[in-house]
Design a protein around this motif. Structure first.
Motif, PDB file in Angstrom:
ATOM      1  N   GLN A   1       0.810  -1.396   0.084  1.00 30.93           N
ATOM      2  CA  GLN A   1       0.209   0.183   0.023  1.00 30.93           C
ATOM      3  C   GLN A   1       0.884   1.240  -0.098  1.00 30.93           C
ATOM      4  O   GLN A   1       0.511   2.239  -0.940  1.00 30.93           O
ATOM      5  CB  GLN A   1      -0.829   0.077   1.223  1.00 30.93           C
ATOM      6  CG  GLN A   1      -1.780   1.008   1.519  1.00 30.93           C
ATOM      7  CD  GLN A   1      -2.570   1.101   2.779  1.00 30.93           C
ATOM      8  OE1 GLN A   1      -1.931   1.118   3.758  1.00 30.93           O
ATOM      9  NE2 GLN A   1      -3.841   0.707   2.496  1.00 30.93           N
ATOM     10  N   GLU A   2       1.883   1.492   0.966  1.00 33.03           N
ATOM     11  CA  GLU A   2       2.623   2.602   0.972  1.00 33.03           C
ATOM     12  C   GLU A   2       3.340   3.012  -0.454  1.00 33.03           C
ATOM     13  O   GLU A   2       3.523   4.147  -0.791  1.00 33.03           O
ATOM     14  CB  GLU A   2       3.521   2.474   2.068  1.00 33.03           C
ATOM     15  CG  GLU A   2       2.982   3.133   3.392  1.00 33.03           C
ATOM     16  CD  GLU A   2       2.347   4.532   3.285  1.00 33.03           C
ATOM     17  OE1 GLU A   2       2.981   5.169   2.975  1.00 33.03           O
ATOM     18  OE2 GLU A   2       1.471   4.714   3.965  1.00 33.03           O
ATOM     19  N   ALA A   3       3.862   1.856  -0.820  1.00 30.66           N
ATOM     20  CA  ALA A   3       4.643   1.859  -2.141  1.00 30.66           C
ATOM     21  C   ALA A   3       3.771   2.226  -3.225  1.00 30.66           C
ATOM     22  O   ALA A   3       4.305   3.241  -4.129  1.00 30.66           O
ATOM     23  CB  ALA A   3       5.493   0.580  -2.555  1.00 30.66           C
ATOM     24  N   LEU A   4       2.515   1.991  -3.422  1.00 30.34           N
ATOM     25  CA  LEU A   4       1.562   2.339  -4.158  1.00 30.34           C
ATOM     26  C   LEU A   4       1.418   3.754  -4.104  1.00 30.34           C
ATOM     27  O   LEU A   4       1.306   4.608  -5.237  1.00 30.34           O
ATOM     28  CB  LEU A   4       0.289   1.564  -4.426  1.00 30.34           C
ATOM     29  CG  LEU A   4       0.478  -0.036  -4.610  1.00 30.34           C
ATOM     30  CD1 LEU A   4      -1.141  -0.599  -4.331  1.00 30.34           C
ATOM     31  CD2 LEU A   4       0.515  -0.263  -6.143  1.00 30.34           C
ATOM     32  N   LEU A   5       1.204   4.376  -2.812  1.00 27.94           N
ATOM     33  CA  LEU A   5       0.682   5.617  -2.698  1.00 27.94           C
ATOM     34  C   LEU A   5       2.020   6.525  -3.050  1.00 27.94           C
ATOM     35  O   LEU A   5       1.939   7.588  -3.673  1.00 27.94           O
ATOM     36  CB  LEU A   5       0.315   5.876  -1.307  1.00 27.94           C
ATOM     37  CG  LEU A   5      -0.899   5.362  -0.740  1.00 27.94           C
ATOM     38  CD1 LEU A   5      -1.058   5.095   0.585  1.00 27.94           C
ATOM     39  CD2 LEU A   5      -1.972   6.147  -1.269  1.00 27.94           C
ATOM     40  N   SER A   6       3.267   5.943  -2.826  1.00 31.36           N
ATOM     41  CA  SER A   6       4.247   7.062  -3.087  1.00 31.36           C
ATOM     42  C   SER A   6       4.746   7.100  -4.483  1.00 31.36           C
ATOM     43  O   SER A   6       5.130   7.869  -5.012  1.00 31.36           O
ATOM     44  CB  SER A   6       5.589   6.721  -2.207  1.00 31.36           C
ATOM     45  OG  SER A   6       5.925   5.369  -2.509  1.00 31.36           O
ATOM     46  N   TRP A   7       4.188   5.876  -5.115  1.00 33.83           N
ATOM     47  CA  TRP A   7       4.552   5.963  -6.609  1.00 33.83           C
ATOM     48  C   TRP A   7       3.704   7.128  -7.148  1.00 33.83           C
ATOM     49  O   TRP A   7       4.140   7.762  -7.988  1.00 33.83           O
ATOM     50  CB  TRP A   7       4.385   4.559  -7.117  1.00 33.83           C
ATOM     51  CG  TRP A   7       4.699   4.346  -8.564  1.00 33.83           C
ATOM     52  CD1 TRP A   7       5.835   4.244  -9.106  1.00 33.83           C
ATOM     53  CD2 TRP A   7       3.780   4.299  -9.700  1.00 33.83           C
ATOM     54  NE1 TRP A   7       5.848   4.328 -10.576  1.00 33.83           N
ATOM     55  CE2 TRP A   7       4.631   4.440 -10.984  1.00 33.83           C
ATOM     56  CE3 TRP A   7       2.598   4.453 -10.024  1.00 33.83           C
ATOM     57  CZ2 TRP A   7       4.161   4.413 -12.247  1.00 33.83           C
ATOM     58  CZ3 TRP A   7       1.950   4.446 -11.109  1.00 33.83           C
ATOM     59  CH2 TRP A   7       2.847   4.469 -12.293  1.00 33.83           C
ATOM     60  N   TYR A   8       2.295   6.991  -6.728  1.00 36.71           N
ATOM     61  CA  TYR A   8       1.429   7.867  -7.211  1.00 36.71           C
ATOM     62  C   TYR A   8       1.865   9.336  -6.985  1.00 36.71           C
ATOM     63  O   TYR A   8       1.931  10.240  -7.770  1.00 36.71           O
ATOM     64  CB  TYR A   8      -0.003   7.734  -6.970  1.00 36.71           C
ATOM     65  CG  TYR A   8      -1.121   8.751  -7.247  1.00 36.71           C
ATOM     66  CD1 TYR A   8      -1.399   9.179  -8.425  1.00 36.71           C
ATOM     67  CD2 TYR A   8      -1.456   9.801  -6.118  1.00 36.71           C
ATOM     68  CE1 TYR A   8      -2.076  10.113  -8.809  1.00 36.71           C
ATOM     69  CE2 TYR A   8      -2.237  10.723  -6.742  1.00 36.71           C
ATOM     70  CZ  TYR A   8      -2.584  10.953  -8.044  1.00 36.71           C
ATOM     71  OH  TYR A   8      -3.259  12.074  -8.257  1.00 36.71           O
ATOM     72  N   ASP A   9       2.206   9.694  -5.648  1.00 35.74           N
ATOM     73  CA  ASP A   9       2.803  10.694  -5.059  1.00 35.74           C
ATOM     74  C   ASP A   9       3.915  11.522  -5.943  1.00 35.74           C
ATOM     75  O   ASP A   9       4.058  12.903  -5.838  1.00 35.74           O
ATOM     76  CB  ASP A   9       3.191  10.664  -3.638  1.00 35.74           C
ATOM     77  CG  ASP A   9       3.228  12.014  -3.102  1.00 35.74           C
ATOM     78  OD1 ASP A   9       2.749  13.027  -3.161  1.00 35.74           O
ATOM     79  OD2 ASP A   9       4.041  12.291  -1.979  1.00 35.74           O
ATOM     80  N   GLN A  10       4.578  10.931  -6.785  1.00 34.96           N
ATOM     81  CA  GLN A  10       5.555  11.503  -7.515  1.00 34.96           C
ATOM     82  C   GLN A  10       5.182  12.133  -8.611  1.00 34.96           C
ATOM     83  O   GLN A  10       6.001  12.788  -9.404  1.00 34.96           O
ATOM     84  CB  GLN A  10       6.700  10.356  -7.894  1.00 34.96           C
ATOM     85  CG  GLN A  10       7.196   9.473  -6.741  1.00 34.96           C
ATOM     86  CD  GLN A  10       8.295  10.240  -6.126  1.00 34.96           C
ATOM     87  OE1 GLN A  10       8.659  11.351  -6.423  1.00 34.96           O
ATOM     88  NE2 GLN A  10       8.471   9.893  -4.800  1.00 34.96           N
ATOM     89  N   PHE A  11       3.860  11.775  -9.184  1.00 34.99           N
ATOM     90  CA  PHE A  11       3.454  12.698 -10.198  1.00 34.99           C
ATOM     91  C   PHE A  11       3.304  14.191  -9.922  1.00 34.99           C
ATOM     92  O   PHE A  11       2.616  14.315  -8.887  1.00 34.99           O
ATOM     93  CB  PHE A  11       2.167  12.234 -10.785  1.00 34.99           C
ATOM     94  CG  PHE A  11       2.410  10.817 -11.426  1.00 34.99           C
ATOM     95  CD1 PHE A  11       2.602  10.843 -13.032  1.00 34.99           C
ATOM     96  CD2 PHE A  11       2.194   9.589 -11.047  1.00 34.99           C
ATOM     97  CE1 PHE A  11       2.809   9.612 -13.553  1.00 34.99           C
ATOM     98  CE2 PHE A  11       2.409   8.345 -11.559  1.00 34.99           C
ATOM     99  CZ  PHE A  11       2.758   8.335 -12.848  1.00 34.99           C
TER     100      PHE A  11
END
Ligand SMILES: [Zn+2]
Ligand SMILES: [Zn+2]
Length: 470
Positions: free
Chosen positions: A410-420
């Motif tokens: 979950q955290e990794a998915l969120l932070s991947w999106y957060d980089q946009f």
């Protein structure tokens, strides 16, 4: 300019998304629907578009839930190219052929049943020969290079760190004077996982299509996971049983072997006999070694092109059915890795028949298990399961180790999106409802971003602001 989700919408398997731009139509993935028999029946339904009118397929990675309907698409009239990473092409070469064999085998079995009932025979979805012939339409694309695949479509593959050759796909579309960029996550890898590099970050998109398999969960740390496996190994050793690991042939299997090799001396793994009981997984392991340039620096040094047996001296490859059956005589001290990954068929079922009713044995679940599969029943704590038409008590201990997953937590998915930059609209695919709702709520709460859970057939006009009402 339109995106329509026609697969892995509200489900994990059957990844397929249709993009229309100008006069062109492309598919992102064309995967097989996996799971219960009822779910698999859906593969026989006609495509919700005309396959002959698709100009190209862009394939994120080789897993069958992303690639497995390509031979069927070709059979139904698709004559364009399939753009895939070089390693994906090499893996599809063996995986689609194997999928064809399974389809033939399933149809034969079904036809024996039908014959007894006086019913007309069914055709396999596609044959191994058809799958092999379809490989002619594959075109290799490397990472990090922009490639114009159609007059109005440019793509670029980025390493997704999920399995060998897996990609995050950037797609630039033009229609008249308008240009839009779509980013498809494919399946995102688990950060810090052995062998492969971490998923690449992308910063710009007008729309993001992201997987959400583990949207409701975080994985344990790699150290805690190692401790967990060590505990299971000790318990099994004391009880004098075996360890069974149902695994997909590509990805988890190579990670497990490499990880055991890395821990060969200190985890007591040297006392065990490790069996890789899957001809397909053996071939995939060789393909991994042949693409060592795609490994992370540590794996390049430790594994490189060396045969896996030299890294893990207690490893036995069992190719033939008789070698596989010989494992059945072993009552303790064996770690058996075999497919299918969700225990729906294949050699793992024979090993379960021998071990699942023994309290001395342990089953380690390392991958996603779709609803309706024997693997999912084991995860959900079923007391009995049916294997090849026979019912067995489940006395073996079943462990689910999310930390060995091939997917981002979950955290990794969120932070991947957060980089946009600029919080582009986010469409969630490739997840079960609970995982998707949890992730959607977190994205809204944390980033106040527009987010939508894709339902089958949802369409988004990329040229207009996207109205999300979730
Ligand atoms: Zn995958
Ligand atoms: Zn997938």
């Amino acid at each position: 300019m339109k995106l329509t989700t026609v697969g892995a919408a509200g489900h994990v398997t059957g990844s397929c998304h249709l993009i229309e731009a100008g006069d062109f139509r492309i598919l992102l993935d064309c995967g097989l629907i996996q799971g219960s028999r009822k779910a698999a029946e859906l593969n026989k339904e006609p495509f919700p578009f005309d396959p002959a009118r698709i100009d190209a397929v862009v394939l994120s990675h080789a897993h069958i839930d992303h690639s497995g309907r390509i031979p069927l698409l070709i059979k139904a009239g698709f004559s364009g190219n399939v753009f895939a990473h070089t390693a994906t092409r090499a893996l599809c070469d063996i995986m689609l052929k194997d999928a064809g064999f399974i389809q033939e085998h399933d149809a034969e079995r079904e036809n024996r049943r039908r014959k007894r009932k006086g019913m007309p025979p069914v055709e396999p979805l596609y044959t191994a020969d058809e799958a092999v012939a379809g490989m002619q339409q594959f075109k290799s694309v490397p990472y990090d290079r922009k490639v114009r695949i159609l007059p109005s479509v440019i793509i670029r593959f980025r390493d997704a760190g999920h399995i060998l050759g897996s990609c995050v796909v950037e797609v630039w579309l033009t229609e008249g004077n308008e240009e839009r960029k779509l980013v498809f996550s494919g399946d995102l890898g688990h950060q810090g996982a052995p062998i492969l590099r971490d998923p690449k970050i992308v910063h710009d998109a007008d729309l993001v299509l992201m997987e959400s398999t583990y949207g409701d969960r975080d994985h344990r740390s790699w150290e805690d996971t190692a401790e967990e496996v060590r505990g299971i190994a000790n318990a099994t050793r004391n009880a004098k049983g075996n360890i069974l690991i149902p695994a997909f042939a590509v990805g988890r299997t190579q990670m497990l072997l490499y990880w055991m090799a890395q821990n060969y001396n200190d985890n007591g793994f040297s006392d065990w006999r490790v069996f890789l009981d899957s001809p397909l997984a053996i071939r995939a392991t060789h393909i991994y070694a042949a693409h060592e340039r795609l490994f992370d620096p540590a794996a390049r040094q430790a594994w490189g092109k060396k045969p896996m047996e030299s890294l893990l001296p207690n490893l036995t490859y069992t190719r033939t059915a008789s070698q596989s059956m010989a494992i059945n005589e072993i009552e303790s001290g064996a770690i058996i890795i075999a497919g299918s990954g969700m225990c729906t068929g294949g050699r793992i079922v024979h090993h379960l028949k021998r071990n699942v009713w023994r309290k001395e044995s342990h089953v380690i679940i390392v991958g996603y298990q779709a609803q309706g599969t024997p693997g999912r029943l084991l995860v959900d704590g079923a007391k009995r399961i049916r294997l090849f038409g026979e019912t067995f008590q489940v006395a073996a201990k079943v462990h689910t180790i999310g930390g060995l997953s091939a997917h981002a937590g979950q955290e990794a998915l969120l932070s991947w999106y957060d980089q946009f930059h600029g919080r582009p609209p986010l469409v969630l695919v490739h997840g079960e409802t609970r995982a998707q709702e949890t992730l959607r709520d977190l994205v809204k709460e944390r980033y106040a971003a527009p987010v939508h859970i894709a339902a089958y057939g949802d369409s988004f006009d990329l040229a207009k602001p996207i109205p999300f009402d979730d």
